[in-house]
Design an enzyme around this catalytic site. Sequence first.
Site, PDB file in Angstrom:
ATOM      1  N   CYS A  81       0.972  -1.173  -0.167  1.00  0.00           N
ATOM      2  CA  CYS A  81      -0.169  -0.035   0.212  1.00  0.00           C
ATOM      3  C   CYS A  81       0.804   1.189   0.164  1.00  0.00           C
ATOM      4  CB  CYS A  81      -1.021  -0.022   1.187  1.00  0.00           C
ATOM      5  SG  CYS A  81      -1.699   1.488   1.468  1.00  0.00           S
ATOM      6  N   CYS A 162      -7.121  -0.293   8.144  1.00  0.00           N
ATOM      7  CA  CYS A 162      -6.044   0.555   7.884  1.00  0.00           C
ATOM      8  C   CYS A 162      -5.668   1.191   9.288  1.00  0.00           C
ATOM      9  CB  CYS A 162      -6.238   1.772   6.979  1.00  0.00           C
ATOM     10  SG  CYS A 162      -5.173   2.857   7.033  1.00  0.00           S
ATOM     11  N   CYS A 411       4.222  22.715   4.937  1.00  0.00           N
ATOM     12  CA  CYS A 411       4.078  21.060   4.894  1.00  0.00           C
ATOM     13  C   CYS A 411       5.038  20.484   3.947  1.00  0.00           C
ATOM     14  CB  CYS A 411       2.676  20.647   4.440  1.00  0.00           C
ATOM     15  SG  CYS A 411       2.244  21.675   2.954  1.00  0.00           S
TER      16      CYS A 411
END
Length: 455
Positions: A81, A162, A411
């Site tokens: 993933c 998850c 970020c």
Amino acid sequence: MSFIVNKNERLNVLVEDLTHDGSGVAKVEGYPLFIPGALPGEEVDIQVGKTLKNYGFGRLINVKKASPDRVDPPCHVFPECGGCQLQHLSYEGQLVQKRKTVRDVMDRIAKLPHVPVHPVKGMDNPWRYRNKSQIPFSEQDGKVVSGFYRSRTHHIVDTDVCIIQSEEADELMSTLKHEMHAFGIDAYDEKAHRGMLRHLIVRKGRATGEIMVVLVTRKKKFPQKEAVVELIKRVVPDVTSIMQNVNDQKTNVIFGDETILLYGKTFIIDSIGPIDFEISARSFYQVNPEQTEVLYGQALEYAQLTGGESVIDAYCGIGTISLFLAQKAKEVYGVEIVPQAIEDAKRNAELNGIDNAHFEAGPAEVVIPKWYADGKRFDVLVVDPPRKGCDEELLKTILEYKPKRVVYVSCNPGTLARDLRILEDGGYRTQEVQPVDMFPHSSHVECVAWLETTL
């Protein structure tokens, strides 16, 4: 063209570093090889994959000497993933590497080796932190699958769990996947542009427990809509909002233009510190509210407000930082290019009874000069730009009007470092940088930088 290494060649290498996306870096006679899954300090056997002029890629075959920070990933689909990149690295090791990432760009790009970069502020419990899940659905070999995209692909890695998202999202993802055929609903086929259910979005208020579920469908009308609503209510009894978004376009953009209320309210409420926020299906809202409070608290600390300051919040979004700042400032003026976000910001100010925060839609580099032309003067400017960093025109605007203090929330350490260099060359001095871990187990790290003008 001859290469130092050749495709399919097997090598034993020493891993020296991590890239920004979490791959190990080894060098063969100065030629960098990027190796997903390898960690700094490890001796590994690899098979060379793609080779380019200045770098290449390797596939990890065997770890001969493991890093003391290597751990067994608790997720059964890691690393297939693409959601997490660093679950094989201890959380303490992740924080060390993220600080190193920031230190490296401060030295190399910003040319500020003397500026302190503090240890990363991490989480006590770095699991189940995401308050928003966007889960794609599809069909593979006649079977409904849902989960997350494999890195750099649109192939869904099928899973029912998850461990960085909410348990409610897990339960809904699994239930819909296994029961939707019984309701006559098929999953979306991106290539053929057929099928009904495209995405499941689950948003949960960390402070309030309120839950919103959004079904993104290809068509407005779908079978047994009322029965599906009742199923969602049964699986998640605390659900307060069920919405349908219609996206009939052949695109990988998640949302379409039309959003329909199926049950409850059109929004949920969550809180960051003392501030409440109204969150709709498409509102931007930080996905880790616990660390958002840490991040914004740091921005507030660096702003050093005493109650008499006028503050600009550029890239203000739905007013999250603005309303934090308004608690300590005389006036806050927020600007954001997205009109809907400004409407959300005004509503959030009203929701909290805050009357000293003012919002205007438009490009910051246009709106801020207009405010100065109207006679307003500002002591502090806060920016929280997207990953590409500040717009060049905004940086010019900051240097033209020179507010005494700038607080830069970032970020992306690389674009932060680039912009700090520009502001330094224009007369600001960076005092310090505080990294904050907003996305444990990923390679991302956020930062808050504090700058003062020398004039």
